[in-house]
Design an enzyme around this catalytic site. Structure first.
Site, PDB file in Angstrom:
ATOM      1  N   ARG A 151       0.849  -1.208   0.000  1.00  0.00           N
ATOM      2  CA  ARG A 151       0.000   0.000   0.000  1.00  0.00           C
ATOM      3  C   ARG A 151       0.873   1.241   0.000  1.00  0.00           C
ATOM      4  O   ARG A 151       1.995   1.223   0.500  1.00  0.00           O
ATOM      5  CB  ARG A 151      -0.949   0.005   1.186  1.00  0.00           C
ATOM      6  CG  ARG A 151      -0.330  -0.006   2.571  1.00  0.00           C
ATOM      7  CD  ARG A 151       0.090   1.349   3.091  1.00  0.00           C
ATOM      8  NE  ARG A 151       0.346   1.339   4.530  1.00  0.00           N
ATOM      9  CZ  ARG A 151       1.109   2.214   5.138  1.00  0.00           C
ATOM     10  NH1 ARG A 151       1.748   3.145   4.455  1.00  0.00           N
ATOM     11  NH2 ARG A 151       1.288   2.161   6.451  1.00  0.00           N
ATOM     12  N   GLU A 205      -6.565   7.213   7.897  1.00  0.00           N
ATOM     13  CA  GLU A 205      -5.430   7.968   8.444  1.00  0.00           C
ATOM     14  C   GLU A 205      -4.870   8.952   7.410  1.00  0.00           C
ATOM     15  O   GLU A 205      -4.420  10.041   7.745  1.00  0.00           O
ATOM     16  CB  GLU A 205      -4.357   6.984   8.904  1.00  0.00           C
ATOM     17  CG  GLU A 205      -3.145   7.638   9.496  1.00  0.00           C
ATOM     18  CD  GLU A 205      -2.138   6.620  10.016  1.00  0.00           C
ATOM     19  OE1 GLU A 205      -2.524   5.627  10.643  1.00  0.00           O
ATOM     20  OE2 GLU A 205      -0.930   6.836   9.785  1.00  0.00           O
ATOM     21  N   ARG A 262      -5.398   5.513   0.770  1.00  0.00           N
ATOM     22  CA  ARG A 262      -4.470   4.399   0.930  1.00  0.00           C
ATOM     23  C   ARG A 262      -4.729   3.536  -0.296  1.00  0.00           C
ATOM     24  O   ARG A 262      -5.840   2.996  -0.450  1.00  0.00           O
ATOM     25  CB  ARG A 262      -4.746   3.606   2.208  1.00  0.00           C
ATOM     26  CG  ARG A 262      -4.264   4.284   3.477  1.00  0.00           C
ATOM     27  CD  ARG A 262      -2.750   4.188   3.612  1.00  0.00           C
ATOM     28  NE  ARG A 262      -2.201   5.036   4.650  1.00  0.00           N
ATOM     29  CZ  ARG A 262      -1.938   4.638   5.891  1.00  0.00           C
ATOM     30  NH1 ARG A 262      -2.211   3.406   6.257  1.00  0.00           N
ATOM     31  NH2 ARG A 262      -1.387   5.463   6.756  1.00  0.00           N
ATOM     32  N   CYS A 297       1.041  10.655   9.501  1.00  0.00           N
ATOM     33  CA  CYS A 297       1.999  10.107  10.473  1.00  0.00           C
ATOM     34  C   CYS A 297       3.394  10.175   9.859  1.00  0.00           C
ATOM     35  O   CYS A 297       3.597   9.692   8.738  1.00  0.00           O
ATOM     36  CB  CYS A 297       1.644   8.654  10.813  1.00  0.00           C
ATOM     37  SG  CYS A 297       2.822   7.899  11.949  1.00  0.00           S
ATOM     38  N   THR A 355       5.895   8.460  10.189  1.00  0.00           N
ATOM     39  CA  THR A 355       6.501   7.166   9.841  1.00  0.00           C
ATOM     40  C   THR A 355       6.172   6.779   8.402  1.00  0.00           C
ATOM     41  O   THR A 355       6.797   5.888   7.843  1.00  0.00           O
ATOM     42  CB  THR A 355       5.994   6.020  10.743  1.00  0.00           C
ATOM     43  OG1 THR A 355       4.581   5.881  10.562  1.00  0.00           O
ATOM     44  CG2 THR A 355       6.307   6.270  12.193  1.00  0.00           C
ATOM     45  N   ARG A 367       4.031   0.587   2.495  1.00  0.00           N
ATOM     46  CA  ARG A 367       4.244  -0.567   3.378  1.00  0.00           C
ATOM     47  C   ARG A 367       3.993  -1.811   2.546  1.00  0.00           C
ATOM     48  O   ARG A 367       2.876  -2.043   2.084  1.00  0.00           O
ATOM     49  CB  ARG A 367       3.315  -0.522   4.588  1.00  0.00           C
ATOM     50  CG  ARG A 367       3.728  -1.543   5.650  1.00  0.00           C
ATOM     51  CD  ARG A 367       3.005  -1.308   6.970  1.00  0.00           C
ATOM     52  NE  ARG A 367       1.702  -1.939   7.005  1.00  0.00           N
ATOM     53  CZ  ARG A 367       1.471  -3.202   7.371  1.00  0.00           C
ATOM     54  NH1 ARG A 367       2.483  -3.987   7.713  1.00  0.00           N
ATOM     55  NH2 ARG A 367       0.249  -3.695   7.392  1.00  0.00           N
ATOM     56  N   ARG A 416       4.128  -7.189  12.605  1.00  0.00           N
ATOM     57  CA  ARG A 416       2.807  -6.805  13.132  1.00  0.00           C
ATOM     58  C   ARG A 416       1.978  -8.071  13.300  1.00  0.00           C
ATOM     59  O   ARG A 416       2.320  -9.125  12.785  1.00  0.00           O
ATOM     60  CB  ARG A 416       2.076  -5.860  12.163  1.00  0.00           C
ATOM     61  CG  ARG A 416       2.721  -4.493  12.053  1.00  0.00           C
ATOM     62  CD  ARG A 416       1.877  -3.516  11.243  1.00  0.00           C
ATOM     63  NE  ARG A 416       2.556  -2.232  11.104  1.00  0.00           N
ATOM     64  CZ  ARG A 416       2.036  -1.157  10.517  1.00  0.00           C
ATOM     65  NH1 ARG A 416       0.818  -1.202   9.998  1.00  0.00           N
ATOM     66  NH2 ARG A 416       2.706  -0.031  10.425  1.00  0.00           N
ATOM     67  N   GLU A 476      -1.574  -3.166  12.517  1.00  0.00           N
ATOM     68  CA  GLU A 476      -0.878  -2.472  13.591  1.00  0.00           C
ATOM     69  C   GLU A 476      -1.617  -2.616  14.918  1.00  0.00           C
ATOM     70  O   GLU A 476      -2.840  -2.567  14.966  1.00  0.00           O
ATOM     71  CB  GLU A 476      -0.790  -0.995  13.214  1.00  0.00           C
ATOM     72  CG  GLU A 476       0.195  -0.261  14.060  1.00  0.00           C
ATOM     73  CD  GLU A 476       0.525   1.091  13.461  1.00  0.00           C
ATOM     74  OE1 GLU A 476      -0.352   1.699  12.857  1.00  0.00           O
ATOM     75  OE2 GLU A 476       1.679   1.512  13.615  1.00  0.00           O
TER      76      GLU A 476
HETATM   77  P1  ADP Z   1      -1.546  -0.224   7.009  1.00  0.00           P
HETATM   78  O1  ADP Z   1      -1.214  -1.363   6.174  1.00  0.00           O
HETATM   79  O2  ADP Z   1      -2.270   0.818   6.268  1.00  0.00           O
HETATM   80  O3  ADP Z   1      -0.332   0.276   7.711  1.00  0.00           O
HETATM   81  P2  ADP Z   1      -2.704  -2.001   9.086  1.00  0.00           P
HETATM   82  O4  ADP Z   1      -1.403  -2.451   9.656  1.00  0.00           O
HETATM   83  O5  ADP Z   1      -3.772  -1.633  10.054  1.00  0.00           O
HETATM   84  O6  ADP Z   1      -2.560  -0.685   8.167  1.00  0.00           O
HETATM   85  O7  ADP Z   1      -3.221  -3.151   8.121  1.00  0.00           O
HETATM   86  C1  ADP Z   1      -4.427  -2.976   7.440  1.00  0.00           C
HETATM   87  C2  ADP Z   1      -5.078  -4.292   7.082  1.00  0.00           C
HETATM   88  O8  ADP Z   1      -4.331  -4.922   6.071  1.00  0.00           O
HETATM   89  C3  ADP Z   1      -5.179  -5.267   8.238  1.00  0.00           C
HETATM   90  O9  ADP Z   1      -6.407  -5.947   8.170  1.00  0.00           O
HETATM   91  C4  ADP Z   1      -4.050  -6.224   7.948  1.00  0.00           C
HETATM   92  O10 ADP Z   1      -4.237  -7.522   8.497  1.00  0.00           O
HETATM   93  C5  ADP Z   1      -4.112  -6.274   6.439  1.00  0.00           C
HETATM   94  N1  ADP Z   1      -2.864  -6.750   5.833  1.00  0.00           N
HETATM   95  C6  ADP Z   1      -1.631  -6.232   5.943  1.00  0.00           C
HETATM   96  N2  ADP Z   1      -0.738  -6.942   5.249  1.00  0.00           N
HETATM   97  C7  ADP Z   1      -1.412  -7.958   4.675  1.00  0.00           C
HETATM   98  C8  ADP Z   1      -1.059  -9.041   3.838  1.00  0.00           C
HETATM   99  N3  ADP Z   1       0.208  -9.228   3.415  1.00  0.00           N
HETATM  100  N4  ADP Z   1      -2.050  -9.887   3.439  1.00  0.00           N
HETATM  101  C9  ADP Z   1      -3.324  -9.705   3.832  1.00  0.00           C
HETATM  102  N5  ADP Z   1      -3.720  -8.704   4.619  1.00  0.00           N
HETATM  103  C10 ADP Z   1      -2.778  -7.838   5.037  1.00  0.00           C
HETATM  104  C1  CIR Z   2       1.747   5.228  17.599  1.00  0.00           C
HETATM  105  O1  CIR Z   2       2.426   6.241  17.824  1.00  0.00           O
HETATM  106  O2  CIR Z   2       1.926   4.134  18.136  1.00  0.00           O
HETATM  107  C2  CIR Z   2       0.639   5.348  16.598  1.00  0.00           C
HETATM  108  N1  CIR Z   2       0.366   6.742  16.399  1.00  0.00           N
HETATM  109  C3  CIR Z   2       1.062   4.678  15.293  1.00  0.00           C
HETATM  110  C4  CIR Z   2       2.447   5.055  14.856  1.00  0.00           C
HETATM  111  C5  CIR Z   2       2.916   4.308  13.632  1.00  0.00           C
HETATM  112  N2  CIR Z   2       2.038   4.525  12.563  1.00  0.00           N
HETATM  113  C6  CIR Z   2       2.234   4.001  11.407  1.00  0.00           C
HETATM  114  O3  CIR Z   2       3.184   3.255  11.211  1.00  0.00           O
HETATM  115  N3  CIR Z   2       1.348   4.324  10.490  1.00  0.00           N
END
Ligand code: ADP
Ligand code: CIR
Length: 343
Positions: free
Chosen positions: A113, A212, A216, A258, A260, A267, A296, A301
């Protein structure tokens, strides 16, 4: 707000970098959109267990509050925003990596993403109700023009029935509701108005709207064909870039709420089954640290692993190209699989 008192066991980037001197220097400042230091740090003050603790309200904040934000950015991305310049490369032709798991024994799915926000608008924490609706309108119109494998429909969150929402979240397609870090940052104001999800029929291409970040852009599919997932994402970003102008800075790359996520805002992750390494977290973490990868849980997250399945992704996003970030993830994952096989 007076200088915040953080608990003694607080280890967030905010509490480590917000000295009383920096607080005094920045506390009177305000951007043209009206974003203040208190707005910037509210999430980390209300959630001392934050890892970072700040959310940025507009492009100008990255300059206005640089004495606090630059050290956080430097530490997270190993990148000096004062002297270095961010370079982007999303050309799939440059990504020469094999599937780290050609037999499909470990990798369940791959997801890449990027976050994007619209130029000339505040970022989410500083976005007013009407502006959020305008962003939704501009983005959903741009999405309507996508063709071929990218063609799909936009589904506003408002009016979506609970069962559909729950299923989309459970299947990892939709963002969760009620994140307390985003809540404190003001990112959940007027929920669910203005939020939604776009996806194609196969749910291999998706766009989250006004979570956020304003967009995305997500490419995902079962298995470990990282190049294919990246190619689809690159195509989509190219197509959307022709219709929308994204917030971008020479200094910090794509701008996100954010810090990060700055730079590539990318990501790249796999969901991977590593039950044996999961029993040896110290070694697992050491391999991930060596490749600058983040672990994660299975629901993203701040979630936990289930059944030995982890979400492994690149940690660094600024000062590295998109192609390098994906390659870094693929190489680390290859080593994790090798080690799991030998245990
Ligand atoms: P972001 O990816 O935007 O940082 P999250 O960590 O909250 O946000 O992940 C968003 C969603 O994407 C969650 O439901 C997570 O389980 C899913 N996800 C992340 N990576 C994968 C993957 N490789 N395969 C399937 N689902 C994924
Ligand atoms: C924290 O500080 O733990 C949250 N605000 C998430 C920080 C990391 N966020 C991200 O990777 N998108």
């Amino acid at each position: 707000m007076p200088y915040p008192q953080f608990p003694t066991d607080c280890s967030s980037a905010l509490c480590r970098h917000l000295t009383p001197a920096i607080y005094n220097e920045l506390s009177g400042r305000r951007t043209r959109y009206g974003f203040t230091l208190d707005d910037l740090i509210r999430s980390g003050v209300e959630n001392p267990d934050s890892s970072i603790g700040v959310y940025v309200g507009d492009e100008e904040s990255y300059e206005t509050f640089a004495p606090l934000l630059d050290p956080i950015i430097r530490e997270y991305h190993h990148f000096d925003p004062e002297t270095e310049r961010h370079v982007s490369d999303m050309d799939p032709e440059h990504l020469k990596v094999d599937n780290p798991d050609p037999e499909g024994a470990y990798i369940l799915s791959t997801r890449i993403r990027v976050g994007r926000n619209l130029h000339c608008f505040p970022l989410g924490p500083g976005l007013a109700q009407r502006e959020r609706l305008i962003v939704e309108c501009l983005v959903s119109e741009a999405l309507k023009g996508l063709e071929g494998e990218l063609s799909g429909h936009y589904y506003p969150l408002e009016g979506m029935d609970d069962a559909t929402k729950r299923q989309l979240i459970e299947d990892h397609f939709l963002f969760k509701e009620g994140d307390r870090f985003l809540e404190s940052a003001g990112l959940n104001r007027d929920w669910p108005e203005g939020r939604g999800i776009y996806h194609n029929d196969d749910k291999t291409f998706l766009v989250w709207v006004n979570e956020e970040d304003q967009l995305r852009i997500i490419s995902m599919e079962p298995g470990g064909d990282i190049v294919r997932v990246f190619t689809c994402l690159s195509l989509a970003v190219d197509a959307l870039q022709r219709k929308l102008t994204f917030a971008f800075s020479e200094r910090l790359g794509y701008l996100t709420s954010c810090p990060t996520n700055l730079g590539t805002a990318m990501r790249a992750s796999v969901h991977i089954h590593l039950p044996k390494l999961g029993e040896r977290m110290e070694e697992f973490r050491a391999i991930c640290n060596r490749h600058d990868l983040q672990i994660r849980g299975i629901h993203g997250e701040h979630s936990q692993s289930e059944g030995g399945i982890y979400d492994i992704s690149n940690r660094r996003r600024l000062g590295i190209t998109e192609v390098e970030a994906v390659r870094q993830m693929a190489e680390g994952v290859r080593e994790l699989i090798e080690r799991e096989k030998n245990l």
